[in-house]
Design a protein around this motif. Structure first.
Motif, short mmCIF file in Angstrom:
data_model
loop_
_atom_site.label_atom_id
_atom_site.label_comp_id
_atom_site.label_asym_id
_atom_site.label_seq_id
_atom_site.Cartn_x
_atom_site.Cartn_y
_atom_site.Cartn_z
N TYR A 181 0.83 -1.21 0.00
CA TYR A 181 0.00 0.00 0.00
C TYR A 181 0.86 1.26 0.00
O TYR A 181 0.49 2.27 -0.60
N GLN A 185 0.13 3.75 -3.16
CA GLN A 185 -0.54 5.03 -2.93
C GLN A 185 0.00 6.13 -3.85
O GLN A 185 -0.69 7.11 -4.11
N PHE A 188 -2.11 6.81 -7.17
CA PHE A 188 -3.45 7.32 -6.88
C PHE A 188 -3.40 8.69 -6.20
O PHE A 188 -4.09 9.63 -6.60
N TRP A 189 -2.55 8.83 -5.18
CA TRP A 189 -2.48 10.07 -4.41
C TRP A 189 -1.85 11.19 -5.25
O TRP A 189 -2.43 12.27 -5.41
N GLN A 190 -0.67 10.93 -5.79
CA GLN A 190 0.01 11.97 -6.56
C GLN A 190 -0.67 12.21 -7.91
O GLN A 190 -0.66 13.33 -8.42
N SER A 192 -3.86 12.22 -8.46
CA SER A 192 -4.97 13.15 -8.21
C SER A 192 -4.47 14.57 -8.02
O SER A 192 -5.04 15.53 -8.56
N ILE A 193 -3.37 14.72 -7.27
CA ILE A 193 -2.82 16.05 -7.03
C ILE A 193 -2.33 16.68 -8.34
O ILE A 193 -2.61 17.85 -8.62
N PHE A 218 2.40 17.21 0.61
CA PHE A 218 1.74 15.92 0.36
C PHE A 218 2.48 15.12 -0.70
O PHE A 218 2.60 13.90 -0.60
N SER A 222 4.35 11.52 0.03
CA SER A 222 4.00 10.35 -0.76
C SER A 222 5.24 9.72 -1.40
O SER A 222 5.41 8.49 -1.38
#
Length: 325
Positions: A181, A185, A188-190, A192-193, A218, A222
């Protein structure tokens, strides 16, 4: 007395108008220095420097693609399918980055989108590289069987300093799931940013400048979590497959962040200390971006050669054939 007051007010008003005019001229000069020209203006006012830069960039991109095709040809001959696909995906990062750098020089206004493509290459490369690591040992379950509960240290870069007090950890299915995970991440996380930042940059530049610094912590967090998990995984697999040059492969992946993200941001600010180019449209920003992307193209050729050397092992097909004989 009244006429003198009127004269003073008039003189004060003229001074204020002159100051406002100077500020407006300075603002327009700053905008013309840092703004991106239209594509028609860019090619209409093409200079010898830019023409030479485009020629060199095209040659470097072709060279990088040639190295990539040679590497892929070798991987297809020497690897079985489980290792072949993720290995080819890993060496594909560098020609894609080269193409993005070339497009930035050809279409300067697309620089932020192309910079995002470079950033995305690490986000994609992280999960693919983790998948490749465990395919070297067949699977996560097989790794647990082969190691028989051997503890693993968590004091690895980039968190080696702050994790010295943490005890060694015995890998389990649950802990490997947490590690997975930590890597997954990133896309998906970066992703979106970076999508939000691209929308803001091309729709509302002023709002982008106001909020961009809130996203940076953030993104850094990440990247640190993903790189830390990958470093731990590399140390785990190296104990079983020490002759596969795993650290060298990890270093090639890390160079994507170091050269295309960290170096890009540092040079983008440092080059503002020098006056490059002239007035709009071939201004300071155009020269600055061209210099940075030419440098990235040269570095990607070197990294592609390093990756070609790193992925020489294992020679799986030849080993399997010799075992059958």
């Amino acid at each position: 007395m009244s006429s003198r007051e009127d004269f003073e007010q008039l003189r004060l008003q003229e001074q204020q108008e002159q100051v406002a005019l100077e500020l407006e001229l300075q603002r327009n000069r700053t905008i013309s220095m840092h703004s991106h020209p239209k594509l028609s203006e860019y090619y209409t006012h093409m200079t010898a420097f830019l023409s030479l830069a485009i020629f060199i960039a095209a040659l470097l991109t072709i060279l990088n693609i040639s190295i990539y095709l040679t590497t892929v040809s070798r991987l297809r001959r020497h690897l079985n399918k489980p290792l072949r696909i993720p290995s080819i995906m890993m060496v594909s990062l560098y020609p894609i980055i080269s193409v993005a750098a070339l497009v930035t020089i050809l279409v300067p206004y697309s620089w932020f989108m192309c910079h995002t493509v470079m950033h995305v290459m690490f986000m994609i490369g992280g999960p693919v590289f983790r998948t490749l690591l465990f395919r070297y040992v067949d699977s996560e379950q097989n790794y647990l069987k082969e190691t028989s509960g051997e503890p693993v240290t968590l004091a690895t870069p980039p968190c080696c300093c702050c994790c010295l007090c943490l005890p060694m950890v015995v890998p389990t299915k649950a802990k490997l799931c947490i590690s997975r995970y930590m890597v997954w991440q990133m896309p998906f996380w970066q992703g979106s940013i970076m999508l939000i930042m691209n929308i803001l940059y091309y729709r509302d530049r002023d709002l982008y400048r106001q909020v961009v610094f809130f996203f940076i912590p953030f993104i850094i967090m990440s990247i640190v979590l993903g790189a830390w998990s990958l470093q731990i995984t590399v140390r785990m697999i190296t104990k079983l497959r020490g002759d596969y040059q795993l650290r060298k492969k990890m270093f090639c992946l890390q160079l994507v962040v170091m050269l295309c993200k960290l170096q890009y941001l540092i040079l983008y600010e440092q080059l503002n200390s020098f006056k490059l180019g002239g007035e709009y449209p071939i201004n300071h920003t155009i020269h600055k971006q061209t210099i940075i992307n030419i440098l990235i193209l040269v570095e990607m050729v070197l990294v592609s050669m390093l990756a070609q050397s790193a992925y020489r092992t294992p020679i799986q097909v030849q080993i399997d054939e010799s075992n059958q004989n």
